[in-house]
Motif scaffolding. Structure first.
Motif, PDB file in Angstrom:
ATOM      1  N   MET A   1       0.835  -1.381   0.147  1.00 53.36           N
ATOM      2  CA  MET A   1       0.015  -0.173   0.253  1.00 53.36           C
ATOM      3  C   MET A   1       0.887   1.265  -0.060  1.00 53.36           C
ATOM      4  N   LEU A   2       0.277   2.284  -0.318  1.00 52.05           N
ATOM      5  CA  LEU A   2       1.255   3.603  -0.427  1.00 52.05           C
ATOM      6  C   LEU A   2       0.576   4.643   0.713  1.00 52.05           C
ATOM      7  N   LYS A   3       1.357   5.500   1.225  1.00 54.48           N
ATOM      8  CA  LYS A   3       0.873   6.383   2.324  1.00 54.48           C
ATOM      9  C   LYS A   3       0.911   7.638   1.459  1.00 54.48           C
ATOM     10  N   GLY A   4       0.157   8.596   1.415  1.00 58.05           N
ATOM     11  CA  GLY A   4       0.056   9.855   0.947  1.00 58.05           C
ATOM     12  C   GLY A   4      -0.897  10.934   1.697  1.00 58.05           C
ATOM     13  N   LYS A   5      -0.477  12.072   1.374  1.00 59.75           N
ATOM     14  CA  LYS A   5      -1.139  13.305   1.867  1.00 59.75           C
ATOM     15  C   LYS A   5      -2.216  13.963   0.944  1.00 59.75           C
ATOM     16  N   VAL A   6      -3.405  14.209   1.270  1.00 57.02           N
ATOM     17  CA  VAL A   6      -4.466  14.540   0.603  1.00 57.02           C
ATOM     18  C   VAL A   6      -4.305  16.062   0.402  1.00 57.02           C
ATOM     19  N   ILE A   7      -4.020  16.383  -0.909  1.00 57.32           N
ATOM     20  CA  ILE A   7      -3.935  17.985  -1.162  1.00 57.32           C
ATOM     21  C   ILE A   7      -5.148  18.741  -2.046  1.00 57.32           C
ATOM     22  N   GLY A   8      -6.218  17.850  -2.463  1.00 60.55           N
ATOM     23  CA  GLY A   8      -7.136  18.555  -3.248  1.00 60.55           C
ATOM     24  C   GLY A   8      -7.993  17.564  -3.634  1.00 60.55           C
ATOM     25  N   ASN A   9      -8.916  18.206  -4.734  1.00 68.01           N
ATOM     26  CA  ASN A   9      -9.604  17.016  -5.351  1.00 68.01           C
ATOM     27  C   ASN A   9      -9.928  17.361  -6.589  1.00 68.01           C
ATOM     28  N   ILE A  10     -10.459  16.532  -7.718  1.00 60.84           N
ATOM     29  CA  ILE A  10     -10.660  16.867  -9.095  1.00 60.84           C
ATOM     30  C   ILE A  10     -12.021  16.722  -9.337  1.00 60.84           C
ATOM     31  N   VAL A  11     -12.567  17.530 -10.401  1.00 60.28           N
ATOM     32  CA  VAL A  11     -13.779  17.293 -10.892  1.00 60.28           C
ATOM     33  C   VAL A  11     -13.849  17.232 -12.168  1.00 60.28           C
ATOM     34  N   SER A  12     -14.758  16.494 -12.608  1.00 56.49           N
ATOM     35  CA  SER A  12     -14.849  15.951 -14.036  1.00 56.49           C
ATOM     36  C   SER A  12     -16.229  15.620 -14.316  1.00 56.49           C
ATOM     37  N   THR A  13     -16.543  16.866 -15.252  1.00 57.71           N
ATOM     38  CA  THR A  13     -17.831  16.704 -15.487  1.00 57.71           C
ATOM     39  C   THR A  13     -18.226  15.819 -16.783  1.00 57.71           C
ATOM     40  N   ASN A  14     -17.358  15.790 -17.958  1.00 59.31           N
ATOM     41  CA  ASN A  14     -17.336  14.814 -18.601  1.00 59.31           C
ATOM     42  C   ASN A  14     -16.528  13.569 -18.482  1.00 59.31           C
ATOM     43  N   LYS A  15     -17.181  12.462 -18.020  1.00 54.94           N
ATOM     44  CA  LYS A  15     -16.508  11.254 -17.656  1.00 54.94           C
ATOM     45  C   LYS A  15     -17.417  10.168 -17.784  1.00 54.94           C
ATOM     46  N   PHE A  16     -16.792   8.806 -17.625  1.00 54.38           N
ATOM     47  CA  PHE A  16     -17.322   7.491 -17.755  1.00 54.38           C
ATOM     48  C   PHE A  16     -18.759   7.485 -16.745  1.00 54.38           C
ATOM     49  N   ASP A  17     -19.877   6.962 -17.117  1.00 56.48           N
ATOM     50  CA  ASP A  17     -20.859   7.121 -16.373  1.00 56.48           C
ATOM     51  C   ASP A  17     -20.802   6.183 -15.123  1.00 56.48           C
ATOM     52  N   SER A  18     -19.972   5.143 -15.340  1.00 49.48           N
ATOM     53  CA  SER A  18     -19.651   4.298 -14.191  1.00 49.48           C
ATOM     54  C   SER A  18     -18.799   4.944 -13.074  1.00 49.48           C
ATOM     55  N   LEU A  19     -18.335   6.326 -13.443  1.00 51.35           N
ATOM     56  CA  LEU A  19     -17.655   7.051 -12.228  1.00 51.35           C
ATOM     57  C   LEU A  19     -18.539   8.084 -11.573  1.00 51.35           C
ATOM     58  N   ARG A  20     -19.944   8.143 -11.749  1.00 49.48           N
ATOM     59  CA  ARG A  20     -20.622   9.108 -11.484  1.00 49.48           C
ATOM     60  C   ARG A  20     -20.828   8.977 -10.046  1.00 49.48           C
ATOM     61  N   GLY A  21     -20.880  10.082  -9.101  1.00 46.70           N
ATOM     62  CA  GLY A  21     -20.814   9.751  -7.696  1.00 46.70           C
ATOM     63  C   GLY A  21     -19.539   9.824  -6.948  1.00 46.70           C
ATOM     64  N   PHE A  22     -18.550   9.343  -7.581  1.00 48.52           N
ATOM     65  CA  PHE A  22     -17.278   9.108  -7.122  1.00 48.52           C
ATOM     66  C   PHE A  22     -16.627  10.396  -6.627  1.00 48.52           C
ATOM     67  N   LYS A  23     -15.694  10.393  -5.548  1.00 51.09           N
ATOM     68  CA  LYS A  23     -14.918  11.584  -5.027  1.00 51.09           C
ATOM     69  C   LYS A  23     -13.530  11.025  -5.551  1.00 51.09           C
ATOM     70  N   PHE A  24     -12.917  12.002  -6.262  1.00 52.28           N
ATOM     71  CA  PHE A  24     -11.570  11.775  -6.815  1.00 52.28           C
ATOM     72  C   PHE A  24     -10.552  12.795  -5.928  1.00 52.28           C
ATOM     73  N   LEU A  25      -9.806  12.029  -4.991  1.00 54.43           N
ATOM     74  CA  LEU A  25      -8.777  12.903  -4.168  1.00 54.43           C
ATOM     75  C   LEU A  25      -7.485  13.165  -4.831  1.00 54.43           C
ATOM     76  N   GLU A  26      -6.921  14.372  -4.965  1.00 59.80           N
ATOM     77  CA  GLU A  26      -5.524  14.339  -5.385  1.00 59.80           C
ATOM     78  C   GLU A  26      -4.629  14.183  -4.135  1.00 59.80           C
ATOM     79  N   ILE A  27      -3.542  13.282  -4.195  1.00 61.56           N
ATOM     80  CA  ILE A  27      -2.686  12.744  -3.317  1.00 61.56           C
ATOM     81  C   ILE A  27      -1.137  12.955  -3.509  1.00 61.56           C
ATOM     82  N   ASN A  28      -0.601  13.376  -2.769  1.00 63.07           N
ATOM     83  CA  ASN A  28       0.880  13.582  -2.748  1.00 63.07           C
ATOM     84  C   ASN A  28       1.519  12.067  -2.048  1.00 63.07           C
ATOM     85  N   LEU A  29       2.119  11.509  -2.886  1.00 64.54           N
ATOM     86  CA  LEU A  29       2.668  10.386  -2.101  1.00 64.54           C
ATOM     87  C   LEU A  29       3.824  10.714  -1.203  1.00 64.54           C
ATOM     88  N   MET A  30       4.105   9.904   0.083  1.00 62.29           N
ATOM     89  CA  MET A  30       4.999  10.161   1.027  1.00 62.29           C
ATOM     90  C   MET A  30       5.815   8.948   1.301  1.00 62.29           C
TER      91      MET A  30
END
Lengths: 86, 86, 86, 86, 86
Positions: A1-30
């Motif tokens: 597994m990896l360790k990381g720090k959450v630094i933000g999140n990504i919004v994507s309007t035009n994406k696969f339907d199967s990804l609707r409702g998911f929250k995408f976190l931007e992570i800096n690995l440590m």
């Protein structure tokens, strides 16, 4: 597994339907307590990690196993928040 | 998942029949807002990302899961365009 | 497989239920006898490796195969302690 | 997928029987038009790529999917030759 | 696949029962004829590669496919010795 720090999140309007409702976190690995420049985007479905928190991330096909859905269109998922003051 | 910027596309006349009709995008991977030299080629089946757009990419066996076909001959797929001005 | 030295462990109170009871070891990866900065977190289910010990780690979907559970939410597992004085 | 240039091939007399008849190409990975030092060996079953040609490579379990045999003992396969003068 | 040179082997007394009888080779990865610092441990079940020999290595889930056992607890296996004087 990896360790990381959450630094933000990504919004994507035009994406696969199967990804609707998911929250995408931007992570800096440590590496231990040290921040690196390495960066990934991980799905957070149930942990609700906030910016600045350190998290545990599972990648690859194991990310799909972790969410109990081998058809999930994801390759990285936040599976836990690492406790502070260890 | 990875974040990258679309910088071009690849044409391959002599290729596996199972890849006919696929669009292959050249992607420069990003670390947050910073461009890196890391480079991959990802399939774009339904998103229609244009050059200069920033995209979300799923890799490995999860790329096959993302397109709903575990027999797809691909290991990286564009699953969304990242919204601007976040 | 990877070789690494155990340098600590991670505690996570807010995590996936499927990870309850797992021990998460912090590992510094090695190249032969040399320590590197590369760092991963691996599950130790039965080996009971201690801090300072050098271990053998299996990653990816093979980590799930190693524990005999392809649904295990892990992507790195300690499968052995490397003998000293080889 | 990865982009690379074919620089040679490997001969192995003592190998797994399941690899008999396979052609193993030595590949230098590329980042766009730039050659890197990164190097992999990929199987070429039907493309017949020659030295100096630029190719498209699928890796991991997707390499097995690409050849239509999830039991194939390979983790990288050449799936196309990239057209010149794009 | 990866190319590497065998530089030693690892002994592990305290390990998963499913790994009993396996031979673990220490491998320095190569880029063409150049040695790198990158290091992995690969299982050698039937090839009997000796120290100093250059070998072909399959990694990831394909390592399990290569040995014909998708439950094998391994993520890297030596599948051939590369002939000298090519």
């Amino acid at each position: 597994m990896l360790k990381g720090k959450v630094i933000g999140n990504i919004v994507s309007t035009n994406k696969f339907d199967s990804l609707r409702g998911f929250k995408f976190l931007e992570i800096n690995l440590m590496e231990g307590d040290a921040k690196t420049d390495r960066y990934i985007i991980a799905v957070d479905r149930t942990i609700s990690a906030g910016i600045g928190e350190e998290v545990l991330i599972v990648t690859g096909s194991s990310a799909r196993a972790a969410v109990g859905d081998m058809n999930a269109p994801i390759d990285a998922v936040v599976v836990g928040i690492i406790d502070k003051n260890q």
